[in-house]
Design a protein around this motif. Sequence first.
Motif, PDB file in Angstrom:
ATOM      1  N   GLU B 494       0.760  -1.195   0.037  1.00 15.62           N
ATOM      2  CA  GLU B 494       0.133   0.103   0.047  1.00 15.62           C
ATOM      3  C   GLU B 494       0.917   1.104   0.084  1.00 15.62           C
ATOM      4  O   GLU B 494       0.499   2.355  -0.666  1.00 15.62           O
ATOM      5  CB  GLU B 494      -0.945  -0.051   1.122  1.00 15.62           C
ATOM      6  N   ARG B 499      -2.539  -2.556  -4.011  1.00 18.75           N
ATOM      7  CA  ARG B 499      -3.512  -3.052  -3.172  1.00 18.75           C
ATOM      8  C   ARG B 499      -3.286  -4.683  -3.317  1.00 18.75           C
ATOM      9  O   ARG B 499      -2.743  -5.049  -4.271  1.00 18.75           O
ATOM     10  CB  ARG B 499      -5.036  -2.866  -3.927  1.00 18.75           C
ATOM     11  N   ALA B 598      -9.687   3.793   0.295  1.00 18.88           N
ATOM     12  CA  ALA B 598      -8.521   2.993   0.537  1.00 18.88           C
ATOM     13  C   ALA B 598      -8.545   1.976   1.432  1.00 18.88           C
ATOM     14  O   ALA B 598      -9.508   1.944   2.218  1.00 18.88           O
ATOM     15  CB  ALA B 598      -7.332   4.043   0.937  1.00 18.88           C
ATOM     16  N   GLU B 599      -7.952   0.775   1.260  1.00 21.73           N
ATOM     17  CA  GLU B 599      -8.192  -0.221   1.910  1.00 21.73           C
ATOM     18  C   GLU B 599      -9.649  -0.668   2.037  1.00 21.73           C
ATOM     19  O   GLU B 599      -9.986  -1.204   3.247  1.00 21.73           O
ATOM     20  CB  GLU B 599      -7.529  -0.079   3.507  1.00 21.73           C
ATOM     21  N   GLY B 649      -4.461   7.172   1.558  1.00 23.96           N
ATOM     22  CA  GLY B 649      -4.524   6.044   2.327  1.00 23.96           C
ATOM     23  C   GLY B 649      -4.532   6.738   3.716  1.00 23.96           C
ATOM     24  O   GLY B 649      -5.307   5.863   4.621  1.00 23.96           O
TER      25      GLY B 649
END
Lengths: 122, 661
Positions: B494, B499, B598-599, B649
Amino acid sequence: MSQVRILAVDDSASMRQMVAFTLRDAGFEVAEAADGQEAYEMAQREPFKLVLCDVNMPRMDGISLVRQLRQLSNYKFTPLLMLTTESGPEKKQEGKAAGATGWLVKPFNPEQLIATVQRVLG
Amino acid sequence: MAGIDLKRFHRAFFEESFEGLDTMEAALLRLDPACPDAETLNGIFRAAHSIKGGAGTFGFSDISDYTHVLEALLDEMRAGRRAPSAADIDLLLRASDALRQLLIAARDEQAADRAPADAIHAELEACLRGAAAPAAAPAQAAAADQAGGWRIVFAPHASLFASGNDPLRILRELAALGAIEVRVRDAALPRFAALDAESCHLSWDIVLRGDVTREAIVELFAWVEDECTLDIAPLAATVPPPAVAEAPPPAPASAAARAEAARGEAARGDGASIRVSTAKIDAMIDLVGELVITQAMLQQQATRLDPAVAEALLQGLAQLDRHTRHLQDAVMSTRMLPVEAVFSRFPRVVHDLAARLGKQVRLRTFGESTELDKSVIEKIADPLTHLVRNSLDHGIETAEARRRAGKDAVGTLSLRASHQGGHIVIEVADDGAGLDRARILAKAGERGIACEASSMSDGDVWQLIFAPGFSTAAQVTDVSGRGVGMDVVKRNIESLGGRVELASRAGHGMTVTIRLPLTLAIVDGMSVAVGDDIFILPLPSIIESLQPQEAQIKRVAGQGQVARVRDEYLPLVALHDWFSLPARPRAAHEAILVIVEAERRKVALLVDALVGQQQVVIKSLETHYKRVPGISGATILGDGRVALIADVGEIVRIATRAAAA
């Protein structure tokens, strides 16, 4: 000495660089090839005054290169020198049988290289 | 010629030797003892041979000596005099490791620890002794120096010219050794009409006077010793030669005297390449970045011009724009390396690890030629290694277990790289046991990670293994280690703007997919206005932008604001507040919401306006200033202003953590 074109053939870039640099420093023009096949193609396009070639190379080894060059009318009498690490007589004989003019045993230093080249070209 | 310093070639020598070692290692791992492939053996031999030759030439005699034994053993195998056993291959692998250490020490100009190399040297020699010892070199007749000189009879065979040799050259060399008298024998010379100019019909009697050793003379004739009759005798011991007419030897047919042609063509080799230091490339990338900025600046100024008046200028600028983009692409591509650069280390990793774990694993790689930025390549090596180790350790079962499960006893690990849009996708897949849902949930419970076992989807369960310190290995092994686990892999990927995704089927194996941007130097960005400032949001993280209705924005007690977007409540982050910019009394519904992800978590960012979409060259803020939370870098805008690139992120991580608290 100008306009004397030498073909240096070695799959090792550092050896090729060393040979080419040394010869250029001595006033020769040098073309480089990374294996026998490439050298053979270049040699067909241009008659070099001298070919210096390594023995062990991918695609086409030095002995086959010498054998094939000798078949070309332009290379019937051209000095073809093998750069060989084997100091034993076998490879030299094999090279001679294929039509090599002579050999230079690795490791050699720039002075020896120039001396040898001048021996066949001077 | 003494002025040539061989040091200038050292770098090329080392680079090429390390490449040669890599080739050797890869080929050794490919080598099947049952049926050794001749070309593979040849490749290994050539690599060792080149290193030996280079090491000797460039003054590393210890490396040359060491490699000599290695080469000798390889030569036995190549010549078919010895079949490479698995033990031999193992020895050769260790030998190449030791050689690497010697080369590294030589490169860094440090004293090498000779112990491992010496031990292996001894092993190689012991191994070689099993084969026939080479015949001793014929002893040279060591003649004492001859004060007077030598009489030499040199009678070349007719075919001498065919090897490119020329008696004149040899005579000239002899003349360099001392004073010579040369007489030619032309008795064998045919009549002119019958003369074959390509054959040698002459021979010579030479008297060489001076302090010359026999070896020096023999050496001059070394190339032709089988193509002539040669007699070398001390001067005093010979009778005077019969008088013969002196004549200049005929000039050998000159095949070389031809016009030189096609010089330019000859210089061009196929696949020719040169080595350039990365510093030079980076400098070039920096300059191109500056050029792009200057170009954007001109473009911006040009919008004020009247198109009717400045038509030619505007056309020129449009062309400049195009060329600048092409130049940028071309320069960026010089940093691109095939992913093989990192894949190539895995055959060895898998070989060693499988042996240690007592498993049978075959490694398959696909798409090795897929290119990506050098800096990305460097940074994915560790995460990939970790994934490969994980698969071997936890994924692929022992041969016995696999047989019991009705699978091929040999497990398969595949590495696959491909381009997908502006991304590179790397897959690490094994056909092992797959993730164990129950065990992961049990472990999560142990570690106090809240989860509802019954309602969680598989995908959510797999995500648990990315939790810090999570490991389901029944026992901690020295292979996968403890602690540093998938969380580190995920974080590393990341941090590259990538990803990690997981797919698993019990009993069939699992696949980890890594999606990465092609380069770290440029990002497609959306410029957004926040007050008087411009920020860049990386385009890949943006899901959508919308102008919210007042009703969509709600304040939740203790959690700040949330935005309701398509039945989802997202934490709302006003970039003004985030970056502590002077507050602007503007209602949320007059602004723009940019939904970023993000994530797998989404956040709505509130900005004043969208300015435009553009490629920006990333400049490190850390090297020029310091690390700033929520900012991943900076870039220079067309008007010369600096814009900060938001670290989406990090913003998402902090915002969602705040919302969950």
